[in-house]
Design a protein around this motif. Structure first.
Motif, PDB file in Angstrom:
ATOM      1  N   GLN A   1      65.002  58.128   7.770  1.00  0.00           N
ATOM      2  CA  GLN A   1      65.973  58.170   8.867  1.00  0.00           C
ATOM      3  C   GLN A   1      67.114  57.179   8.661  1.00  0.00           C
TER       4      GLN A   1
ATOM      5  N   ALA B   1      60.872  56.124   8.938  1.00  0.00           N
ATOM      6  CA  ALA B   1      61.945  55.174   9.243  1.00  0.00           C
ATOM      7  C   ALA B   1      62.887  55.012   8.055  1.00  0.00           C
TER       8      ALA B   1
ATOM      9  N   LYS C   1      63.659  58.683  16.754  1.00  0.00           N
ATOM     10  CA  LYS C   1      64.222  57.658  15.876  1.00  0.00           C
ATOM     11  C   LYS C   1      63.281  56.464  15.822  1.00  0.00           C
ATOM     12  N   SER C   2      62.897  56.087  14.619  1.00  0.00           N
ATOM     13  CA  SER C   2      61.924  55.014  14.451  1.00  0.00           C
ATOM     14  C   SER C   2      62.573  53.645  14.633  1.00  0.00           C
ATOM     15  N   THR C   3      61.802  52.714  15.155  1.00  0.00           N
ATOM     16  CA  THR C   3      62.263  51.329  15.279  1.00  0.00           C
ATOM     17  C   THR C   3      61.682  50.448  14.180  1.00  0.00           C
ATOM     18  N   ARG C   4      60.944  51.034  13.264  1.00  0.00           N
ATOM     19  CA  ARG C   4      60.344  50.259  12.179  1.00  0.00           C
ATOM     20  C   ARG C   4      61.389  49.861  11.143  1.00  0.00           C
TER      21      ARG C   4
ATOM     22  N   GLU D   1      54.922  56.245   9.546  1.00  0.00           N
ATOM     23  CA  GLU D   1      56.021  55.726  10.352  1.00  0.00           C
ATOM     24  C   GLU D   1      57.042  54.979   9.500  1.00  0.00           C
ATOM     25  N   SER D   2      56.567  54.220   8.521  1.00  0.00           N
ATOM     26  CA  SER D   2      57.486  53.472   7.664  1.00  0.00           C
ATOM     27  C   SER D   2      58.284  54.404   6.759  1.00  0.00           C
TER      28      SER D   2
END
Length: 301
Positions: free
Chosen positions: A215, A212, A274-277, A208-209
Motif C-alpha cells: 500500500q 502495508a 489502509k494499514s497503519t503498520r 499486515e506488514s
C-alpha cells in the motif's frame, strides 16, 4: 487425497527422519538433489509429483504436478494467482520471480496464446528439476532466467503487464524481495495498467506488514484469502469495481476456458483498509523476527 492444496499443506513441516528420506529406498522418493541453496526432494504423492525443500529437518511442499492432467493446478495458491489476468489492462507479458515447479507459468502460456512468461529462479538445480520432473522447458513464450529476482528487476529494461513474486525456501523468504524499495523497482518495470502479485504465506510473512508495504507503493491492494496463503494484487490508478472485474473475468473465461474459472476465483476478493503498520524497507525488513515476535506474544496470552 484432496486436490485443493495450498502451499506446504502436503507433508508440510513433517520431520525428514519420520518420512525416511535418509534412506535411498524411501517410499515415494524419486530424486534428491543438493544445491547451493536447497535440499530438493522430488517425490510421488498419490497422483502427484511433488517438489519439496528440506529445511531444518522439515519438508516443505513448493509445488505439485499431475502428469495425467497437465492443465490442472493442484495447489490453490497457484490457481489464485491467475486471477491477475482479470486485473491487467493487457495481460501479454508476465514476469514470475521464483520458479518452483513452474506449473503456473506453463498454465498461463498453455491457455493464453498471446502471453509470454519470463521466470527468474536463483537456484539452477530447481530449474533443472522443474525441467526433468515437471515438464517445464523453455519455449518461444516461456523463458527461464537463472538470477536473483531483485537483481533482474534492476538490470532488465523490459516492461511487464503482470509481475508475480513467489520466492520461498521453506519458512524463509529473501527479505530483499519483501521491501518497499523492491516493489518500487517492480512498479517501474510495469506497463501502464500493470499489476504486481505477491504470494503471502502467513506462517512465513506477516500479512499486515506485507499489505502495508504494498500500500505504500501502489494506489490499490486487493487480497484473496485461501487456505495457507494470501494472494495480494497491487496496482495504480482508480480502484477496480467488483462489477468491472467480474465482467472482465467472465469475458476471459469465455475466451480461454481456463481449468480453474476466473469468475469463481474472483469471489474471494477482499479490499483491506489502509494499514497503519510500518512498511518493510531495506533498512527495516525483519521478516523472520516479526514472525518470531508474533509467536512469542501469542504464547503469552
Amino acid at each position: 487425497m484432496t486436490t485443493d492444496l495450498s502451499r506446504r499443506t502436503l507433508l508440510g513441516a513433517l520431520p525428514l527422519a519420520a518420512l525416511g528420506f535418509s534412506q535411498a529406498r524411501a517410499d515415494g522418493l524419486i530424486e534428491r538433489r543438493e544445491s547451493q541453496y536447497n535440499t530438493i526432494y522430488i517425490t510421488r504423492e498419490g497422483p502427484y509429483v511433488a517438489m519439496q525443500f528440506g529445511v531444518n529437518e522439515q519438508l516443505f511442499t513448493e509445488n505439485l504436478y499431475d502428469p495425467a492432467r497437465p492443465r490442472f493446478l493442484p495447489m490453490e495458491y497457484t490457481r489464485m494467482m491467475t486471477v491477475s489476468l482479470a486485473y491487467a489492462a493487457t495481460p501479454s507479458k508476465v514476469l514470475e520471480i521464483g520458479l518452483g515447479g513452474g506449473r503456473t507459468a506453463v498454465y498461463l502460456t498453455d491457455f493464453v496464446p498471446s502471453v509470454s512468461v519470463t521466470t527468474v529462479e536463483l537456484d539452477p538445480e530447481v530449474v533443472a528439476m522443474a525441467a526433468k520432473h515437471f515438464d517445464v522447458r523453455p519455449t518461444p513464450r516461456l523463458r527461464v532466467v537463472t538470477s536473483d529476482g531483485r537483481i533482474f528487476l534492476t538490470q532488465t529494461r523490459d516492461r511487464y503487464d503482470i509481475i508475480i513474486v513467489d520466492a520461498y525456501r521453506g519458512t524463509f523468504v529473501p527479505f530483499h524481495l519483501t521491501t518497499q524499495q523492491c516493489f518500487m523497482l517492480a512498479k517501474r518495470r510495469l506497463n501502464p495498467g500493470g499489476v504486481v502479485v505477491q504470494n503471502i504465506a502467513p506462517n512465513v510473512l506477516l500479512t499486515e506488514s506485507m499489505v502495508a508495504t504494498l500500500q505504500s507503493v501502489f494506489d490499490n491492494v486487493d487480497t484473496f484469502d485461501i487456505a495457507g496463503s494470501v494472494i495480494a494484487i497491487a496496482y495504480d490508478g482508480p480502484a477496480k469495481s467488483a462489477a468491472a472485474l467480474a465482467a472482465r473475468a467472465t469475458a476471459l473465461q469465455s475466451q480461454y476456458r481456463f481449468t480453474h474459472p476466473l469468475p469463481q476465483l474472483l469471489r474471494a476478493r477482499r479490499t483491506p483498509a489502509k494499514s497503519t503498520r510500518h512498511p518493510l524497507t531495506d533498512d527495516f525488513a525483519p521478516v523472520e523476527h516479526l514472525r518470531g515476535i508474533q509467536a512469542h506474544n501469542a504464547r503469552r496470552k
